[in-house]
Design a protein around this motif. Structure first.
Motif, PDB file in Angstrom:
ATOM      1  N   UNK A  31       0.869  -1.172   0.000  1.00 15.06           N
ATOM      2  CA  UNK A  31       0.000   0.000   0.000  1.00 15.06           C
ATOM      3  C   UNK A  31       0.911   1.230   0.000  1.00 15.06           C
ATOM      4  N   UNK A  32       0.912   1.946  -1.115  1.00 12.66           N
ATOM      5  CA  UNK A  32       1.859   3.038  -1.299  1.00 12.66           C
ATOM      6  C   UNK A  32       1.178   4.410  -1.285  1.00 12.66           C
ATOM      7  N   UNK A  33       0.048   4.507  -0.609  1.00 15.55           N
ATOM      8  CA  UNK A  33      -0.654   5.787  -0.507  1.00 15.55           C
ATOM      9  C   UNK A  33       0.193   6.845   0.203  1.00 15.55           C
ATOM     10  N   UNK A  34       1.055   6.402   1.086  1.00 15.60           N
ATOM     11  CA  UNK A  34       1.855   7.350   1.854  1.00 15.60           C
ATOM     12  C   UNK A  34       3.228   7.621   1.225  1.00 15.60           C
ATOM     13  N   UNK A  35       3.365   7.289  -0.050  1.00 17.14           N
ATOM     14  CA  UNK A  35       4.644   7.525  -0.732  1.00 17.14           C
ATOM     15  C   UNK A  35       5.091   8.990  -0.657  1.00 17.14           C
ATOM     16  N   UNK A  36       4.193   9.975  -0.789  1.00 17.01           N
ATOM     17  CA  UNK A  36       4.654  11.369  -0.651  1.00 17.01           C
ATOM     18  C   UNK A  36       5.181  11.678   0.759  1.00 17.01           C
ATOM     19  N   UNK A  82       6.523  18.612   8.381  1.00 22.55           N
ATOM     20  CA  UNK A  82       6.034  18.508   7.006  1.00 22.55           C
ATOM     21  C   UNK A  82       5.450  17.130   6.663  1.00 22.55           C
ATOM     22  N   UNK A  83       6.114  16.016   6.971  1.00 20.65           N
ATOM     23  CA  UNK A  83       5.509  14.718   6.624  1.00 20.65           C
ATOM     24  C   UNK A  83       4.150  14.463   7.280  1.00 20.65           C
ATOM     25  N   UNK A  84       3.979  14.738   8.591  1.00 21.12           N
ATOM     26  CA  UNK A  84       2.621  14.591   9.137  1.00 21.12           C
ATOM     27  C   UNK A  84       1.626  15.543   8.467  1.00 21.12           C
ATOM     28  N   UNK A  85       2.100  16.727   8.102  1.00 18.14           N
ATOM     29  CA  UNK A  85       1.226  17.669   7.398  1.00 18.14           C
ATOM     30  C   UNK A  85       0.797  17.134   6.045  1.00 18.14           C
ATOM     31  N   UNK A  86       1.724  16.501   5.336  1.00 20.37           N
ATOM     32  CA  UNK A  86       1.380  15.903   4.044  1.00 20.37           C
ATOM     33  C   UNK A  86       0.395  14.750   4.242  1.00 20.37           C
ATOM     34  N   UNK A  91      -4.663  12.414   3.310  1.00 17.10           N
ATOM     35  CA  UNK A  91      -5.602  11.408   3.815  1.00 17.10           C
ATOM     36  C   UNK A  91      -6.846  11.998   4.466  1.00 17.10           C
ATOM     37  N   UNK A  92      -6.776  13.245   4.915  1.00 14.14           N
ATOM     38  CA  UNK A  92      -7.899  13.832   5.651  1.00 14.14           C
ATOM     39  C   UNK A  92      -8.312  15.205   5.122  1.00 14.14           C
ATOM     40  N   UNK A  93      -7.772  15.596   3.978  1.00 12.90           N
ATOM     41  CA  UNK A  93      -8.103  16.874   3.358  1.00 12.90           C
ATOM     42  C   UNK A  93      -7.933  18.046   4.327  1.00 12.90           C
ATOM     43  N   UNK A  94      -6.831  18.003   5.098  1.00 12.73           N
ATOM     44  CA  UNK A  94      -6.499  19.072   6.049  1.00 12.73           C
ATOM     45  C   UNK A  94      -5.076  19.556   5.758  1.00 12.73           C
ATOM     46  N   UNK A  95      -4.938  20.493   4.831  1.00 12.16           N
ATOM     47  CA  UNK A  95      -3.591  20.890   4.390  1.00 12.16           C
ATOM     48  C   UNK A  95      -2.892  21.925   5.268  1.00 12.16           C
ATOM     49  N   UNK A  96      -3.514  22.381   6.332  1.00  8.38           N
ATOM     50  CA  UNK A  96      -2.961  23.482   7.123  1.00  8.38           C
ATOM     51  C   UNK A  96      -1.546  23.257   7.619  1.00  8.38           C
ATOM     52  N   UNK A  97      -1.288  22.115   8.235  1.00  6.67           N
ATOM     53  CA  UNK A  97       0.046  21.849   8.774  1.00  6.67           C
ATOM     54  C   UNK A  97       1.082  21.764   7.658  1.00  6.67           C
ATOM     55  N   UNK A  98       0.725  21.155   6.545  1.00  7.92           N
ATOM     56  CA  UNK A  98       1.663  21.058   5.417  1.00  7.92           C
ATOM     57  C   UNK A  98       2.014  22.448   4.888  1.00  7.92           C
ATOM     58  N   UNK A  99       1.035  23.314   4.818  1.00  9.94           N
ATOM     59  CA  UNK A  99       1.271  24.675   4.325  1.00  9.94           C
ATOM     60  C   UNK A  99       2.188  25.439   5.274  1.00  9.94           C
ATOM     61  N   UNK A 100       1.871  25.401   6.556  1.00  7.29           N
ATOM     62  CA  UNK A 100       2.685  26.125   7.546  1.00  7.29           C
ATOM     63  C   UNK A 100       4.110  25.559   7.582  1.00  7.29           C
ATOM     64  N   UNK A 101       4.228  24.235   7.618  1.00  7.89           N
ATOM     65  CA  UNK A 101       5.552  23.612   7.656  1.00  7.89           C
ATOM     66  C   UNK A 101       6.340  23.933   6.387  1.00  7.89           C
TER      67      UNK A 101
END
Length: 132
Positions: A31-36, A82-86, A91-101
């Protein structure tokens, strides 16, 4: 000598271990959904932080001063966030942490570049200490 290069390398190595574990887990599960997430853990965390640490080791003047620690905190903090943000974005359509990181990572990268350029274009020869 400053311990900052070792702090960068220890942080990078922690990202390496997490990235490898994530990669092994994805491979076992097929399962490679988390490849990014895996890719950013390795690229931003392991590779970039390690290169920063080795650069700080090669040019010890970079590790001097308060800005060096600020850059370390910005870079490592955002590399870890950044990785938890991605994951949250993908997976949860919550990009806030990825954007800030991502923005904080960019600021840390700009600070790294500015400090390198300042050292490279310094007029005295002290900027060459530790240069290979």
């Amino acid at each position: 000598m400053s311990r900052l290069p070792l702090l960068f390398l220890a942080s990078a190595s922690a990202c390496l271990v997490v990235g490898v574990v994530l990669g092994i887990g994805m491979g076992i599960a097929h399962d490679f959904q988390l490849a990014p997430v895996h890719a950013h853990t390795n690229l931003v965390g392991w590779t970039s932080l390690a290169l920063m640490g080795l650069t700080f080791r090669a040019w010890p003047d970079l590790a001097a001063g308060r800005l060096a620690m600020v850059q370390f905190v910005l870079s490592t903090g955002s590399a870890f966030a950044l990785p938890p943000g991605i994951y949250l974005a993908a997976m949860h359509d919550q990009p806030g942490l990825a954007i800030v990181a991502g923005v904080i990572w960019f600021i840390g990268a700009l600070l790294f570049l500015a400090r390198l350029l300042r050292l490279a274009f310094r007029h005295d020869q002290a900027g060459e200490s530790g240069a290979p």
